[in-house]
Design a protein around this motif. Structure first.
Motif, PDB file in Angstrom:
ATOM      1  N   HIS A  73     -11.396  17.573  23.657  1.00 15.38           N
ATOM      2  CA  HIS A  73     -11.151  18.976  23.992  1.00 15.38           C
ATOM      3  C   HIS A  73     -12.402  19.811  23.683  1.00 15.38           C
ATOM      4  O   HIS A  73     -12.846  20.634  24.493  1.00 15.38           O
ATOM      5  CB  HIS A  73      -9.937  19.473  23.198  1.00 15.38           C
ATOM      6  N   LEU A  74     -12.996  19.576  22.529  1.00 17.51           N
ATOM      7  CA  LEU A  74     -14.208  20.292  22.140  1.00 17.51           C
ATOM      8  C   LEU A  74     -15.344  20.011  23.122  1.00 17.51           C
ATOM      9  O   LEU A  74     -16.058  20.934  23.541  1.00 17.51           O
ATOM     10  CB  LEU A  74     -14.635  19.872  20.730  1.00 17.51           C
ATOM     11  N   ILE A  75     -15.541  18.770  23.488  1.00 17.48           N
ATOM     12  CA  ILE A  75     -16.640  18.415  24.386  1.00 17.48           C
ATOM     13  C   ILE A  75     -16.481  19.102  25.733  1.00 17.48           C
ATOM     14  O   ILE A  75     -17.449  19.635  26.301  1.00 17.48           O
ATOM     15  CB  ILE A  75     -16.726  16.885  24.547  1.00 17.48           C
ATOM     16  N   ARG A  76     -15.250  19.153  26.257  1.00 15.79           N
ATOM     17  CA  ARG A  76     -15.013  19.841  27.525  1.00 15.79           C
ATOM     18  C   ARG A  76     -15.379  21.320  27.415  1.00 15.79           C
ATOM     19  O   ARG A  76     -16.038  21.889  28.294  1.00 15.79           O
ATOM     20  CB  ARG A  76     -13.548  19.704  27.951  1.00 15.79           C
ATOM     21  N   GLU A  77     -14.963  21.955  26.327  1.00 16.15           N
ATOM     22  CA  GLU A  77     -15.237  23.376  26.149  1.00 16.15           C
ATOM     23  C   GLU A  77     -16.729  23.634  25.933  1.00 16.15           C
ATOM     24  O   GLU A  77     -17.270  24.634  26.410  1.00 16.15           O
ATOM     25  CB  GLU A  77     -14.436  23.922  24.964  1.00 16.15           C
ATOM     26  N   SER A  78     -17.398  22.741  25.214  1.00 14.73           N
ATOM     27  CA  SER A  78     -18.825  22.901  24.990  1.00 14.73           C
ATOM     28  C   SER A  78     -19.592  22.854  26.316  1.00 14.73           C
ATOM     29  O   SER A  78     -20.474  23.682  26.572  1.00 14.73           O
ATOM     30  CB  SER A  78     -19.342  21.814  24.046  1.00 14.73           C
ATOM     31  N   ARG A  79     -19.243  21.906  27.156  1.00 20.23           N
ATOM     32  CA  ARG A  79     -19.904  21.811  28.461  1.00 20.23           C
ATOM     33  C   ARG A  79     -19.604  23.041  29.314  1.00 20.23           C
ATOM     34  O   ARG A  79     -20.468  23.539  30.041  1.00 20.23           O
ATOM     35  CB  ARG A  79     -19.446  20.544  29.173  1.00 20.23           C
TER      36      ARG A  79
END
Length: 251
Positions: free
Chosen positions: A234-240
């Motif tokens: 979830h974090l990686i998606r939001e970071s991108r």
């Protein structure tokens, strides 16, 4: 050249706004670009709105929903006045929803009134004197103005700190602020430029970034949970989505 995060290039310094500005502004910052080639810079959404002095004029920047890329000239100096949460719309006299993602000359917002503010700033011998003049000029327009929306300021603080786990955001804010859902969404759009869920998404990411800077040795998965994400994916998606890169690249 590949774009880089804005504050990683050139000289950047920020300090709290002086007392004459504190009713509407939280900070004053200076960003001076390298004298040589400047790569495109990425400005990531951070739920803030800035009044900026650049190239001899005032402009209004933000609020952003997605990354913005700018290419300032080598040696450019940008001086920024960061509005307190809930104060920009009142100070500027326009709803934040009308300037989302914008980089607008103040004249586009104020018309001919912007000229009087700009003309108060004279040629300065150095950066220190220029910042002093700008603080004095902006302060003259700030004193005596009740720009801050205290209720929306409290709403920002609640989201900034993070809600208890599994707490539905909008119903929680409705109870906390004693507002209908329709009124809540309208007030958020006018004050911040977007609704509660978008503000929560942006502030949660910056909560992760603060944890990442303080606890650099901790695993990304643990930091993601601590910041309020469902998991590391979830974090990686939001970071991108917000920066264009993964958390590991940010680190």
């Amino acid at each position: 050249m590949e774009p880089v995060l804005a504050q990683t290039t050139g000289f950047f310094r920020e300090r709290p706004a002086p007392p004459d500005l504190a009713d509407a502004f939280s900070a004053v910052w200076v960003h001076r670009m390298d004298e040589h080639a400047v790569p495109p810079i990425v400005i990531t959404p951070d739920a803030t709105i800035d009044l900026q002095w650049i190239d001899g004029r005032f402009r209004v920047a933000g609020p952003d929903k997605e990354p913005q890329i700018e290419t300032p000239p080598a040696g450019a100096v940008i001086i920024g006045f960061r509005f307190r949460p809930g104060a920009a719309a009142g100070w500027l006299g326009v709803p934040a929803g009308e300037i989302v993602g914008g980089r607008l000359d103040l004249g586009e917002v104020w018309g001919t009134r912007a000229r009087a503010l700009t003309e108060r700033v004279k040629a300065a011998p150095d950066l220190v004197e220029l910042v002093r003049q700008l603080e004095e000029t902006v302060g003259m327009h700030t004193q005596g103005r009740d720009a801050l929306d205290p209720q929306m300021g409290r709403a920002f603080d609640v989201i900034h700190e993070g809600l208890p786990p599994e707490t539905p955001l909008v119903p929680f804010l409705q109870r906390h602020l004693h507002m209908s859902e329709r009124t809540l969404r309208r007030r958020f759009d006018d004050t911040f430029g977007y609704g509660p869920k978008t503000l929560d998404r942006i502030l949660r990411f910056h909560r992760f970034r603060r944890l990442q800077r303080r606890q650099g040795e901790a695993s990304t998965a643990l930091l993601a949970i601590e910041a309020g994400y469902a998991d590391q994916a979830h974090l990686i998606r939001e970071s991108r989505r917000l920066t264009g890169v993964t958390p590991s690249v940010l680190a």
